[in-house]
Scaffold this motif. Structure first.
Motif, PDB file in Angstrom:
ATOM      1  N   ALA A   8       0.808  -1.220   0.000  1.00 53.35           N
ATOM      2  CA  ALA A   8       0.000   0.000   0.000  1.00 53.35           C
ATOM      3  C   ALA A   8       0.838   1.266   0.000  1.00 53.35           C
ATOM      4  O   ALA A   8       0.283   2.375  -0.007  1.00 53.35           O
ATOM      5  N   SER A   9       2.162   1.150   0.022  1.00 51.57           N
ATOM      6  CA  SER A   9       3.028   2.327   0.050  1.00 51.57           C
ATOM      7  C   SER A   9       3.008   3.029  -1.296  1.00 51.57           C
ATOM      8  O   SER A   9       3.175   2.401  -2.352  1.00 51.57           O
ATOM      9  N   ARG A  10       2.857   4.355  -1.249  1.00 48.24           N
ATOM     10  CA  ARG A  10       2.739   5.130  -2.476  1.00 48.24           C
ATOM     11  C   ARG A  10       4.034   5.815  -2.888  1.00 48.24           C
ATOM     12  O   ARG A  10       4.218   6.141  -4.057  1.00 48.24           O
ATOM     13  N   ASP A  11       4.925   6.095  -1.936  1.00 48.06           N
ATOM     14  CA  ASP A  11       6.169   6.784  -2.278  1.00 48.06           C
ATOM     15  C   ASP A  11       7.253   6.395  -1.280  1.00 48.06           C
ATOM     16  O   ASP A  11       7.039   5.591  -0.359  1.00 48.06           O
ATOM     17  N   LEU A  12       8.423   6.972  -1.454  1.00 46.70           N
ATOM     18  CA  LEU A  12       9.563   6.646  -0.607  1.00 46.70           C
ATOM     19  C   LEU A  12       9.354   7.077   0.839  1.00 46.70           C
ATOM     20  O   LEU A  12       9.836   6.413   1.770  1.00 46.70           O
ATOM     21  N   CYS A  13       8.657   8.178   1.049  1.00 46.87           N
ATOM     22  CA  CYS A  13       8.419   8.645   2.415  1.00 46.87           C
ATOM     23  C   CYS A  13       7.565   7.649   3.191  1.00 46.87           C
ATOM     24  O   CYS A  13       7.848   7.353   4.363  1.00 46.87           O
ATOM     25  N   GLU A  14       6.523   7.137   2.557  1.00 49.23           N
ATOM     26  CA  GLU A  14       5.684   6.151   3.232  1.00 49.23           C
ATOM     27  C   GLU A  14       6.453   4.856   3.488  1.00 49.23           C
ATOM     28  O   GLU A  14       6.325   4.242   4.557  1.00 49.23           O
ATOM     29  N   THR A  15       7.264   4.440   2.525  1.00 52.60           N
ATOM     30  CA  THR A  15       8.071   3.233   2.725  1.00 52.60           C
ATOM     31  C   THR A  15       9.046   3.417   3.877  1.00 52.60           C
ATOM     32  O   THR A  15       9.235   2.513   4.697  1.00 52.60           O
ATOM     33  N   ASP A  16       9.653   4.578   3.958  1.00 52.54           N
ATOM     34  CA  ASP A  16      10.583   4.858   5.051  1.00 52.54           C
ATOM     35  C   ASP A  16       9.863   4.801   6.401  1.00 52.54           C
ATOM     36  O   ASP A  16      10.395   4.245   7.376  1.00 52.54           O
ATOM     37  N   SER A  17       8.675   5.363   6.471  1.00 52.11           N
ATOM     38  CA  SER A  17       7.914   5.331   7.727  1.00 52.11           C
ATOM     39  C   SER A  17       7.522   3.906   8.109  1.00 52.11           C
ATOM     40  O   SER A  17       7.558   3.529   9.286  1.00 52.11           O
ATOM     41  N   ILE A  18       7.163   3.097   7.102  1.00 49.28           N
ATOM     42  CA  ILE A  18       6.788   1.700   7.376  1.00 49.28           C
ATOM     43  C   ILE A  18       7.989   0.919   7.905  1.00 49.28           C
ATOM     44  O   ILE A  18       7.883   0.168   8.888  1.00 49.28           O
ATOM     45  N   LEU A  19       9.145   1.124   7.285  1.00 48.89           N
ATOM     46  CA  LEU A  19      10.341   0.412   7.725  1.00 48.89           C
ATOM     47  C   LEU A  19      10.766   0.859   9.122  1.00 48.89           C
ATOM     48  O   LEU A  19      11.209   0.045   9.947  1.00 48.89           O
ATOM     49  N   PHE A  20      10.634   2.150   9.406  1.00 50.82           N
ATOM     50  CA  PHE A  20      10.979   2.634  10.746  1.00 50.82           C
ATOM     51  C   PHE A  20      10.031   2.039  11.781  1.00 50.82           C
ATOM     52  O   PHE A  20      10.455   1.644  12.880  1.00 50.82           O
ATOM     53  N   GLY A  21       8.746   1.974  11.439  1.00 48.25           N
ATOM     54  CA  GLY A  21       7.791   1.366  12.369  1.00 48.25           C
ATOM     55  C   GLY A  21       8.084  -0.106  12.607  1.00 48.25           C
ATOM     56  O   GLY A  21       7.956  -0.602  13.730  1.00 48.25           O
ATOM     57  N   ALA A  22       8.500  -0.809  11.558  1.00 54.21           N
ATOM     58  CA  ALA A  22       8.846  -2.219  11.723  1.00 54.21           C
ATOM     59  C   ALA A  22      10.074  -2.385  12.612  1.00 54.21           C
ATOM     60  O   ALA A  22      10.122  -3.271  13.477  1.00 54.21           O
ATOM     61  N   ALA A  23      11.080  -1.536  12.406  1.00 51.96           N
ATOM     62  CA  ALA A  23      12.274  -1.600  13.256  1.00 51.96           C
ATOM     63  C   ALA A  23      11.928  -1.292  14.705  1.00 51.96           C
ATOM     64  O   ALA A  23      12.439  -1.929  15.637  1.00 51.96           O
ATOM     65  N   LEU A  24      11.051  -0.309  14.922  1.00 53.53           N
ATOM     66  CA  LEU A  24      10.637   0.030  16.270  1.00 53.53           C
ATOM     67  C   LEU A  24       9.888  -1.124  16.929  1.00 53.53           C
ATOM     68  O   LEU A  24      10.094  -1.428  18.116  1.00 53.53           O
ATOM     69  N   ALA A  25       9.035  -1.796  16.154  1.00 51.77           N
ATOM     70  CA  ALA A  25       8.293  -2.939  16.696  1.00 51.77           C
ATOM     71  C   ALA A  25       9.239  -4.076  17.095  1.00 51.77           C
ATOM     72  O   ALA A  25       9.077  -4.706  18.146  1.00 51.77           O
ATOM     73  N   VAL A  26      10.246  -4.335  16.259  1.00 50.31           N
ATOM     74  CA  VAL A  26      11.208  -5.389  16.583  1.00 50.31           C
ATOM     75  C   VAL A  26      11.966  -5.051  17.868  1.00 50.31           C
ATOM     76  O   VAL A  26      12.171  -5.912  18.735  1.00 50.31           O
ATOM     77  N   CYS A  27      12.383  -3.793  18.011  1.00 54.47           N
ATOM     78  CA  CYS A  27      13.117  -3.386  19.210  1.00 54.47           C
ATOM     79  C   CYS A  27      12.258  -3.556  20.460  1.00 54.47           C
ATOM     80  O   CYS A  27      12.753  -3.973  21.521  1.00 54.47           O
ATOM     81  N   ARG A  28      10.988  -3.234  20.358  1.00 60.17           N
ATOM     82  CA  ARG A  28      10.108  -3.384  21.520  1.00 60.17           C
ATOM     83  C   ARG A  28       9.869  -4.853  21.855  1.00 60.17           C
ATOM     84  O   ARG A  28       9.783  -5.226  23.020  1.00 60.17           O
ATOM     85  N   ILE A  29       9.788  -5.701  20.831  1.00 61.40           N
ATOM     86  CA  ILE A  29       9.542  -7.125  21.078  1.00 61.40           C
ATOM     87  C   ILE A  29      10.741  -7.765  21.771  1.00 61.40           C
ATOM     88  O   ILE A  29      10.589  -8.544  22.719  1.00 61.40           O
ATOM     89  N   ILE A  30      11.947  -7.439  21.322  1.00 60.18           N
ATOM     90  CA  ILE A  30      13.140  -8.059  21.910  1.00 60.18           C
ATOM     91  C   ILE A  30      13.617  -7.325  23.152  1.00 60.18           C
ATOM     92  O   ILE A  30      14.586  -7.748  23.792  1.00 60.18           O
ATOM     93  N   GLY A  31      12.949  -6.200  23.505  1.00 63.52           N
ATOM     94  CA  GLY A  31      13.317  -5.467  24.709  1.00 63.52           C
ATOM     95  C   GLY A  31      14.549  -4.602  24.572  1.00 63.52           C
ATOM     96  O   GLY A  31      15.228  -4.328  25.576  1.00 63.52           O
ATOM     97  N   ALA A  32      14.876  -4.151  23.362  1.00 61.40           N
ATOM     98  CA  ALA A  32      16.047  -3.298  23.159  1.00 61.40           C
ATOM     99  C   ALA A  32      15.761  -1.891  23.673  1.00 61.40           C
ATOM    100  O   ALA A  32      14.623  -1.419  23.671  1.00 61.40           O
ATOM    101  N   LYS A  33      16.812  -1.217  24.117  1.00 66.07           N
ATOM    102  CA  LYS A  33      16.677   0.145  24.603  1.00 66.07           C
ATOM    103  C   LYS A  33      16.483   1.095  23.432  1.00 66.07           C
ATOM    104  O   LYS A  33      17.173   1.011  22.419  1.00 66.07           O
ATOM    105  N   LEU A  34      15.554   2.027  23.583  1.00 69.10           N
ATOM    106  CA  LEU A  34      15.231   2.977  22.524  1.00 69.10           C
ATOM    107  C   LEU A  34      15.498   4.383  23.001  1.00 69.10           C
ATOM    108  O   LEU A  34      15.294   4.705  24.172  1.00 69.10           O
ATOM    109  N   SER A  35      15.946   5.228  22.086  1.00 69.42           N
ATOM    110  CA  SER A  35      16.168   6.624  22.404  1.00 69.42           C
ATOM    111  C   SER A  35      14.849   7.369  22.373  1.00 69.42           C
ATOM    112  O   SER A  35      14.016   7.161  21.491  1.00 69.42           O
ATOM    113  N   THR A  36      14.642   8.253  23.328  1.00 66.72           N
ATOM    114  CA  THR A  36      13.406   9.038  23.403  1.00 66.72           C
ATOM    115  C   THR A  36      13.617  10.483  23.010  1.00 66.72           C
ATOM    116  O   THR A  36      12.733  11.307  23.174  1.00 66.72           O
ATOM    117  N   ALA A  37      14.799  10.802  22.466  1.00 70.03           N
ATOM    118  CA  ALA A  37      15.110  12.188  22.132  1.00 70.03           C
ATOM    119  C   ALA A  37      14.734  12.542  20.705  1.00 70.03           C
ATOM    120  O   ALA A  37      15.049  13.610  20.236  1.00 70.03           O
TER     121      ALA A  37
END
Length: 289
Positions: A8-37
């Motif tokens: 459903a991605s229409r352009d590079l910006c949407e693809t980038d947001s989808i990939l960032f969300g996927a990376a964030l989900a993986v970090c939360r599942i494995i319990g990795a520390k995330l930056s809040t800044a």
């Protein structure tokens, strides 16, 4: 899930947001520390928890030593006396004993030895952490490691760079409009290039994207999107989508600002850092393109 969202991605910006969300989900599942800044952040400089705990112990021990010394010098204020009694709690030492001064000296010496041991522990842990970080950096980015080892230590005793002077210098280069007089030589160059055959159309394939990602360092500083190359290597299902969208951007001769906007760092040249000579580096996320 990435396959469904990327369709459903229409352009590079949407693809980038989808990939960032996927990376964030993986970090939360494995319990990795995330930056809040924010998404575009550098390496964290926070003090580790173990060092904070040891430094708190050292601070409390130094405060206790100060009050014990005050009591030994004859200060019998209620707060001082209460602290001394707490220091000897659980022992058979009484403040009315004739050898209380000797006991105070022994307690002070014991606290000083503890402070020295804690200080050595901090230095030992710091050295071990430095070795660990260097080994990890050697595996991910050897060039950056060698640069950090060759970089001279900055004493910080020289005069600081004037901020207004720096801003004025770079504004004169980047912000003020300039009228360029190209002259007749441009027509000569255009006539000489008229007979050159244009290159064949560029076709970007998923293999091209995979090869570009493979050669990129895993944890190199990201751009504004905050997405490291590590995730582009792991999410292989995005290579076909990126190839198609980069091809569209190439045909349209346009890239979104997310891929052309970077962070510029000013590095003074010279020992004093007062000259106008600077080195600027922009972290851009258009390496695949």
């Amino acid at each position: 899930m990435l396959v469904t969202y990327l369709k459903a991605s229409r352009d590079l910006c949407e693809t980038d947001s989808i990939l960032f969300g996927a990376a964030l989900a993986v970090c939360r599942i494995i319990g990795a520390k995330l930056s809040t800044a924010g998404r575009a952040t550098g390496q964290s400089s926070a003090i580790p928890a173990w060092r904070i705990r040891i430094e708190e112990r050292i601070a409390k021990a130094r405060a206790l030593i100060g009050r014990l010394i005050c009591f030994r010098l004859g200060n019998i204020r209620p707060r001082i006396v209460r602290t001394v009694r707490m220091a000897f709690a659980g022992t058979n030492v009484s403040l009315s004993q004739p050898d209380i001064m000797q006991k105070l000296t022994e307690c002070i010496d014991d606290l000083k030895q503890r402070i020295a041991a804690w200080g050595k522990r901090i230095r030992r842990y710091t050295e071990r952490s430095t070795r660990f970080n260097q080994n990890r950096l050697f595996q991910s980015d050897q060039k950056r490691l060698y640069k950090s080892l060759e970089r001279p230590m900055v004493s910080g005793t020289g005069p600081a760079t004037d901020q207004a002077d720096t801003v004025a210098f770079w504004r004169s280069l980047w912000s003020e409009p300039v009228n360029h007089n190209e002259g007749p030589w441009t027509e000569v160059v255009a006539s000489q290039c008229a007979g050159i055959m244009p290159m064949d159309p560029v076709i970007i394939t998923p293999d091209d994207v995979a090869e570009a990602v493979r050669r990129a360092p895993n944890w190199k500083s990201p751009g504004f999107d905050g997405l490291h190359h590590y995730w582009l290597k792991g999410f292989m299902v995005c290579h076909a989508v990126l190839a198609r969208q980069f091809q569209e951007a190439l045909n349209q001769k346009s890239l979104p600002s997310l891929f052309t906007t970077g962070i510029t760092h000013l590095v003074p040249k010279g020992a004093e850092g007062t000259t106008h000579s600077r080195t600027s580096t922009a972290k851009k996320r258009c390496c695949l393109y």
